[in-house]
Design a protein around this motif. Structure first.
Motif, PDB file in Angstrom:
ATOM      1  N   LEU A  66       0.834  -1.205   0.000  1.00  7.85           N
ATOM      2  CA  LEU A  66       0.000   0.000   0.000  1.00  7.85           C
ATOM      3  C   LEU A  66       0.870   1.257   0.000  1.00  7.85           C
ATOM      4  O   LEU A  66       0.608   2.214  -0.732  1.00  7.85           O
ATOM      5  CB  LEU A  66      -0.949   0.003   1.194  1.00  7.85           C
ATOM      6  N   GLY A  67       1.922   1.230   0.809  1.00  6.55           N
ATOM      7  CA  GLY A  67       2.847   2.356   0.839  1.00  6.55           C
ATOM      8  C   GLY A  67       3.599   2.510  -0.464  1.00  6.55           C
ATOM      9  O   GLY A  67       3.785   3.626  -0.967  1.00  6.55           O
ATOM     10  N   ALA A  68       4.025   1.403  -1.048  1.00  6.10           N
ATOM     11  CA  ALA A  68       4.747   1.444  -2.324  1.00  6.10           C
ATOM     12  C   ALA A  68       3.876   2.018  -3.430  1.00  6.10           C
ATOM     13  O   ALA A  68       4.372   2.690  -4.342  1.00  6.10           O
ATOM     14  CB  ALA A  68       5.230   0.048  -2.703  1.00  6.10           C
ATOM     15  N   LEU A  69       2.562   1.768  -3.341  1.00  4.18           N
ATOM     16  CA  LEU A  69       1.632   2.301  -4.330  1.00  4.18           C
ATOM     17  C   LEU A  69       1.357   3.795  -4.142  1.00  4.18           C
ATOM     18  O   LEU A  69       0.682   4.408  -4.958  1.00  4.18           O
ATOM     19  CB  LEU A  69       0.312   1.522  -4.287  1.00  4.18           C
ATOM     20  N   GLY A  70       1.876   4.346  -3.064  1.00  5.16           N
ATOM     21  CA  GLY A  70       1.755   5.787  -2.861  1.00  5.16           C
ATOM     22  C   GLY A  70       0.854   6.218  -1.729  1.00  5.16           C
ATOM     23  O   GLY A  70       0.768   7.418  -1.438  1.00  5.16           O
ATOM     24  N   LEU A  71       0.178   5.294  -1.070  1.00  8.13           N
ATOM     25  CA  LEU A  71      -0.635   5.697   0.071  1.00  8.13           C
ATOM     26  C   LEU A  71       0.278   6.213   1.182  1.00  8.13           C
ATOM     27  O   LEU A  71       1.344   5.636   1.425  1.00  8.13           O
ATOM     28  CB  LEU A  71      -1.481   4.527   0.587  1.00  8.13           C
ATOM     29  N   PRO A  72      -0.117   7.253   1.871  1.00  8.66           N
ATOM     30  CA  PRO A  72       0.750   7.865   2.880  1.00  8.66           C
ATOM     31  C   PRO A  72       0.752   7.095   4.209  1.00  8.66           C
ATOM     32  O   PRO A  72       0.302   7.593   5.235  1.00  8.66           O
ATOM     33  CB  PRO A  72       0.159   9.267   3.037  1.00  8.66           C
ATOM     34  N   VAL A  73       1.289   5.880   4.183  1.00 10.01           N
ATOM     35  CA  VAL A  73       1.249   5.017   5.362  1.00 10.01           C
ATOM     36  C   VAL A  73       2.615   4.865   6.038  1.00 10.01           C
ATOM     37  O   VAL A  73       2.707   4.250   7.094  1.00 10.01           O
ATOM     38  CB  VAL A  73       0.673   3.623   5.011  1.00 10.01           C
ATOM     39  N   PHE A  74       3.649   5.427   5.435  1.00  9.95           N
ATOM     40  CA  PHE A  74       4.980   5.354   6.042  1.00  9.95           C
ATOM     41  C   PHE A  74       5.178   6.569   6.958  1.00  9.95           C
ATOM     42  O   PHE A  74       4.358   7.480   6.988  1.00  9.95           O
ATOM     43  CB  PHE A  74       6.059   5.287   4.965  1.00  9.95           C
ATOM     44  N   SER A  75       6.272   6.588   7.693  1.00 10.36           N
ATOM     45  CA  SER A  75       6.504   7.663   8.662  1.00 10.36           C
ATOM     46  C   SER A  75       6.343   9.032   8.023  1.00 10.36           C
ATOM     47  O   SER A  75       6.707   9.248   6.870  1.00 10.36           O
ATOM     48  CB  SER A  75       7.890   7.524   9.287  1.00 10.36           C
TER      49      SER A  75
END
Length: 180
Positions: A66-75
């Protein structure tokens, strides 16, 4: 009946992926390191408690995808391949090893000693690829990278381990009581 168990399993995997997506972006930049303090490791530990090793692994992989796809889920509410390929991306990838080893040991033996050992070993397996990748990305030596990216976080990570033990064991008991 087996369909119901599969649906429950999928739901709990998705729930823990959601917990990762909610807690991991919460972070505080610190002036002594390019790596922020985040709740990502705590979310990984909670996932390790709630899910079996394979299910925990699936949940973390969903989070990373999900983060790799661009969702802002990382720090810092960031996302995208650039974050994974950037200096701190190795720590995110390290979550895969952290959750699997932590969950494996937590579910193998019961008790605080085994749980803490599992989380400490899991954390070491997050720090290793993270620090190696940071070192490579920044052209710094491994020891200098450890000083920047690991040492400042040790006390906070110890606190996260004990918080995860308290919360994780309680959440796990309640979910088991509900047959989830």
């Amino acid at each position: 009946m087996s369909k119901n168990i599969s649906i429950n399993r999928i739901a709990v995997i998705a729930l823990m992926a959601a917990v990762l997506c909610i807690l991991s972006p919460v972070s505080i930049p610190i002036f002594i390191s390019p790596v922020p303090v985040s709740l990502g490791v705590l979310a990984v530990y909670l996932t390790a408690y709630v899910l079996t090793p394979i299910d925990a692994l699936i949940s973390v992989i969903i989070f990373i995808l999900l983060g790799a796809l661009g969702l802002p889920v990382f720090s810092g509410y960031s996302g995208g391949l650039g974050k994974l390929l950037g200096p701190t991306g190795g720590y995110i990838i390290g979550f895969i090893f952290t959750v699997y080893i932590s969950s494996l040991i937590i579910h193998l033996k019961k008790g605080i000693l085994y749980d803490v050992i599992g989380m400490v070993l899991g954390l070491a397996l997050c720090y290793l690829p993270g620090t190696l990748w940071f070192s490579y990305q920044q052209g710094k030596g491994f020891i200098a990278s450890l000083a920047l990216c690991v040492v400042p976080f040790l006390i906070g990570d110890i606190i996260k381990i004990f918080v995860a033990y308290i919360l994780g064991s309680q959440i796990s008991k309640r979910l088991n009581h509900l047959n989830l």
